[in-house]
Design a protein around this motif. Structure first.
Motif, PDB file in Angstrom:
ATOM      1  N   ASP A 119       0.816  -1.225   0.000  1.00 34.67           N
ATOM      2  CA  ASP A 119       0.000   0.000   0.000  1.00 34.67           C
ATOM      3  C   ASP A 119       0.843   1.265   0.000  1.00 34.67           C
ATOM      4  O   ASP A 119       0.633   2.186   0.799  1.00 34.67           O
ATOM      5  CB  ASP A 119      -0.940  -0.001   1.212  1.00 34.67           C
ATOM      6  N   ILE A 129      -4.336   4.118  -7.941  1.00 30.39           N
ATOM      7  CA  ILE A 129      -4.555   3.838  -6.518  1.00 30.39           C
ATOM      8  C   ILE A 129      -5.959   4.290  -6.106  1.00 30.39           C
ATOM      9  O   ILE A 129      -6.657   3.589  -5.371  1.00 30.39           O
ATOM     10  CB  ILE A 129      -3.480   4.529  -5.661  1.00 30.39           C
ATOM     11  N   GLU A 134      -3.108  -1.099  -6.496  1.00 34.14           N
ATOM     12  CA  GLU A 134      -2.114  -1.002  -5.424  1.00 34.14           C
ATOM     13  C   GLU A 134      -0.704  -0.880  -5.987  1.00 34.14           C
ATOM     14  O   GLU A 134      -0.379  -1.470  -7.014  1.00 34.14           O
ATOM     15  CB  GLU A 134      -2.173  -2.233  -4.516  1.00 34.14           C
ATOM     16  N   ALA A 202       3.002  -1.947  -9.783  1.00 29.91           N
ATOM     17  CA  ALA A 202       1.780  -1.132  -9.796  1.00 29.91           C
ATOM     18  C   ALA A 202       0.712  -1.943 -10.512  1.00 29.91           C
ATOM     19  O   ALA A 202       0.793  -2.146 -11.720  1.00 29.91           O
ATOM     20  CB  ALA A 202       2.018   0.200 -10.501  1.00 29.91           C
ATOM     21  N   ARG A 207      -6.741  -4.216  -5.747  1.00 29.28           N
ATOM     22  CA  ARG A 207      -5.829  -4.680  -4.703  1.00 29.28           C
ATOM     23  C   ARG A 207      -6.253  -6.060  -4.208  1.00 29.28           C
ATOM     24  O   ARG A 207      -7.433  -6.327  -4.012  1.00 29.28           O
ATOM     25  CB  ARG A 207      -5.840  -3.693  -3.532  1.00 29.28           C
TER      26      ARG A 207
END
Length: 241
Positions: A119, A129, A134, A202, A207
């Protein structure tokens, strides 16, 4: 199957790129570097300040000077600059130990996967994000025998990103460096042990609690020896924060 080239005791970079079994690549639009984003932000702030000053009706030279000094103080407040730098540098996030080691049986390269920072904030991937993706940083050590040429690349590390193979990115090296850490930058096998070094991932998908990951060195042709080293693959897990 495509193979890459390698030789003994001569540095030749450029090992090939392979996807995880059953997965395909997923690439998105290129993002601006953190430096470009920061320069663009400063330029816009400068233009906004100039327009504001031109639109004001000054009643005295003293008032003008006072206003200019106040604006300058707001723009150059050291504490505010430090806070911005810390955020961009990824001072937050949660570090989780991994503690795995493995050896490429053909080349003798030894790897230690030390930890992951989950994170992580990122200027270059801020939009992703916000959408639920994430950014995380993986910390490793690399110990080659020195017998072989070539270099280690972020293209050889992958995660399963919602069914698609996503390799590590070198685009966030500046953000890793800004946090006082060493980004992975094609360490040559001839240079011997390297680390700890960090690489960034990335995701494009949402996530996940954990990620399936792998180091994959593709099948490699040995220059001058008329033989090909088989692909080497080591699979591991990125743990939950």
């Amino acid at each position: 199957m495509t193979s890459s080239l390698i030789n003994r005791r001569t540095a030749l970079a450029g090992l090939g790129v392979f996807a995880l079994a059953g997965c395909s690549f997923s690439f998105g639009d290129e993002k601006k570097s953190p430096r470009e984003n920061e320069e663009e932000k400063k330029e816009k702030e400068k233009e906004k300040t100039e327009e504001s000053e031109e639109g004001e009706d000054s009643t005295s030279e003293e008032e003008d000077d006072s206003t200019t000094e106040e604006e300058a103080d707001e723009e150059t407040d050291p504490e505010e600059e430090d806070e911005d730098t810390d955020s961009a540098a990824g001072a937050e996030g949660v570090e989780v130990p991994i503690g795995l080691s493995f050896t490429d049986e053909e080349l003798g390269d030894e790897f230690s996967i030390i930890s992951v920072k989950r994170d992580m904030p990122s200027e270059s991937a801020a939009g992703r994000i916000e959408d639920g993706c994430e950014v995380f940083w993986l910390q490793i050590e690399f110990s080659p025998t020195g017998e072989w040429g070539g270099a280690l690349s972020t293209n050889e590390f992958y995660i399963d990103d919602e069914g698609e193979a996503q390799n590590a990115s070198s685009a966030m090296a500046d953000e890793i460096k800004a946090a006082g850490l060493t980004p992975m930058n094609l360490p040559a096998r001839r240079d011997g042990e390297t680390g700890p070094i960090w690489m960034a991932f990335a995701t494009w998908g949402q996530r996940q609690e954990t990620y399936s990951a792998a180091y994959i060195r593709p099948a490699t042709e040995v220059i001058g020896e008329d033989r090909t080293l088989p692909e080497f693959r080591y699979e591991f897990e990125i743990p939950a924060a």
